[in-house]
Design a protein around this motif. Structure first.
Motif, mmCIF file in Angstrom:
data_model
loop_
_atom_site.group_PDB
_atom_site.id
_atom_site.type_symbol
_atom_site.label_atom_id
_atom_site.label_comp_id
_atom_site.label_asym_id
_atom_site.label_seq_id
_atom_site.Cartn_x
_atom_site.Cartn_y
_atom_site.Cartn_z
ATOM 1 N N GLU A 80 0.835 -1.198 0.000
ATOM 2 C CA GLU A 80 0.000 0.000 0.000
ATOM 3 C C GLU A 80 0.871 1.250 0.000
ATOM 4 O O GLU A 80 1.768 1.394 0.837
ATOM 5 C CB GLU A 80 -0.903 0.019 1.229
ATOM 6 N N VAL A 81 0.629 2.150 -0.940
ATOM 7 C CA VAL A 81 1.397 3.385 -1.015
ATOM 8 C C VAL A 81 0.880 4.380 0.020
ATOM 9 O O VAL A 81 -0.313 4.700 0.052
ATOM 10 C CB VAL A 81 1.318 3.998 -2.432
ATOM 11 N N VAL A 82 1.797 4.877 0.861
ATOM 12 C CA VAL A 82 1.460 5.879 1.871
ATOM 13 C C VAL A 82 1.723 7.285 1.340
ATOM 14 O O VAL A 82 0.925 8.195 1.521
ATOM 15 C CB VAL A 82 2.272 5.629 3.157
ATOM 16 N N ARG A 83 2.860 7.447 0.660
ATOM 17 C CA ARG A 83 3.189 8.739 0.040
ATOM 18 C C ARG A 83 4.257 8.530 -1.018
ATOM 19 O O ARG A 83 4.942 7.507 -1.048
ATOM 20 C CB ARG A 83 3.665 9.767 1.075
ATOM 21 N N GLU A 84 4.387 9.531 -1.884
ATOM 22 C CA GLU A 84 5.406 9.510 -2.922
ATOM 23 C C GLU A 84 6.427 10.608 -2.656
ATOM 24 O O GLU A 84 6.087 11.674 -2.144
ATOM 25 C CB GLU A 84 4.770 9.708 -4.302
#
Length: 302
Positions: A80-84
């Motif tokens: 799961e991507v939290v931030r870029e």
């Protein structure tokens, strides 16, 4: 010679025959070296057929980890991507680590390998030290007083000052260097096969080893490593999967699919997933790829 994973097609058979003939030639490398040289985290993906980075090559590697039928079977997890975060697309990422608010990153290519340190929160590179032109940089690991960096085929590990990144010494090792991590007691190193070597964090001398399996099937091409809470997270070369390994047994307990990251991928055959770093005081990871313009803070899920 350890067999290639998955079905043996015409290409695989041809590679195996070529390797066998080469191994019979006087002065030829042994089976492990021959096999590892077919695919390196260092080598440009196109180098196997064209001899230069960016060439169009047919990959002999399966797109995902091959799992055998034995128990225990690995769990399938999510990323799961939290931030870029921005990442320099010029960096041929090989090793990645985060400590004390700093990102440590080692890169590859002959004549262009370096190790650098920069703020986690963004900003200019704090310090960058090039490697020798004859060296192809690989993974890295930070111990309490040393930053260790690997080389691909030079069989040399660099003992570096964690602040200046300057070399304080070198240690020889056998075989290729791919990934490296530190579990607060020992270093763990990969060489592109299914084999992990345990090493003393001060002397770099080998202290043990384990072979990695998933469902009883050997898992070759183990690449970048990150030691996390008693387990080893690894990227498997030419896949977009992260595997979790029990270092006591070598058993893969979990496989996480990261194929949705950095889509569409950069238009370069070398721009593969590579780089895993645990974020201190968090369950999250920082991941990226070679020549990716983005880093991702991610959370692994069931």
């Amino acid at each position: 010679m350890r067999r290639f994973p998955g079905p043996v097609g015409p290409l695989m058979l041809s590679l195996a025959l070529v390797g066998g003939l080469t191994a019979c030639s006087p002065g030829a490398p042994g089976p492990a070296e021959t096999e590892a040289s077919l695919a390196s985290s260092s080598a440009p993906v196109g180098a196997g057929s064209s001899g230069s980075g960016g060439g169009q090559a047919v990959s002999p590697w399966p797109p995902s980890v091959v799992v055998g039928g034995d128990e225990p079977q690995p769990n399938r997890g999510t990323v799961e991507v939290v931030r870029e975060m921005p990442h320099d697309p010029e960096l041929f990422t090989q090793g990645l680590e985060v400590a004390d608010g700093q990102i440590y990153e080692s890169t590859g290519t002959y004549g262009g390998s370096q190790v650098q340190r920069r703020p986690l929160d963004g900003g200019d590179v704090s310090v960058s030290v090039p490697m020798a032109d004859r060296e192809f940089g690989e993974g890295l690991a930070l111990t309490p007083d040393t930053l260790w960096t690997l080389t691909w085929k030079n069989q040399v590990a660099h003992n570096r000052d964690p602040q200046t990144l300057e070399m304080r010494g070198e240690v020889q090792y056998e075989g290729e260097g791919w990934g490296l991590c530190y579990d607060d007691e020992q270093l763990i190193m990969s060489n592109g096969s299914d084999h992990l070597t345990f090493r003393d964090p001060v002397t770099f001398e080998p202290t043990g080893a384990v072979n990695v399996t998933a469902g009883g099937e050997p898992v070759p091409w183990i690449n970048e490593l990150e030691c996390v809470n008693g387990s080893v997270l690894a990227n498997v070369f030419m896949t977009s999967e992260i595997i979790r390994i029990d270092p006591a047994t070598g058993v893969v307990t979990d496989i996480y699919d990261a194929s949705h990251l950095e889509q569409p991928r950069p238009d370069h055959t070398d721009a593969v997933f590579n780089g895993i770093a645990a974020l201190p005081d968090s369950e999250n990871l920082l991941v990226t790829g070679k020549m990716w313009p983005t880093m991702y803070e991610v959370r692994l899920g069931a």
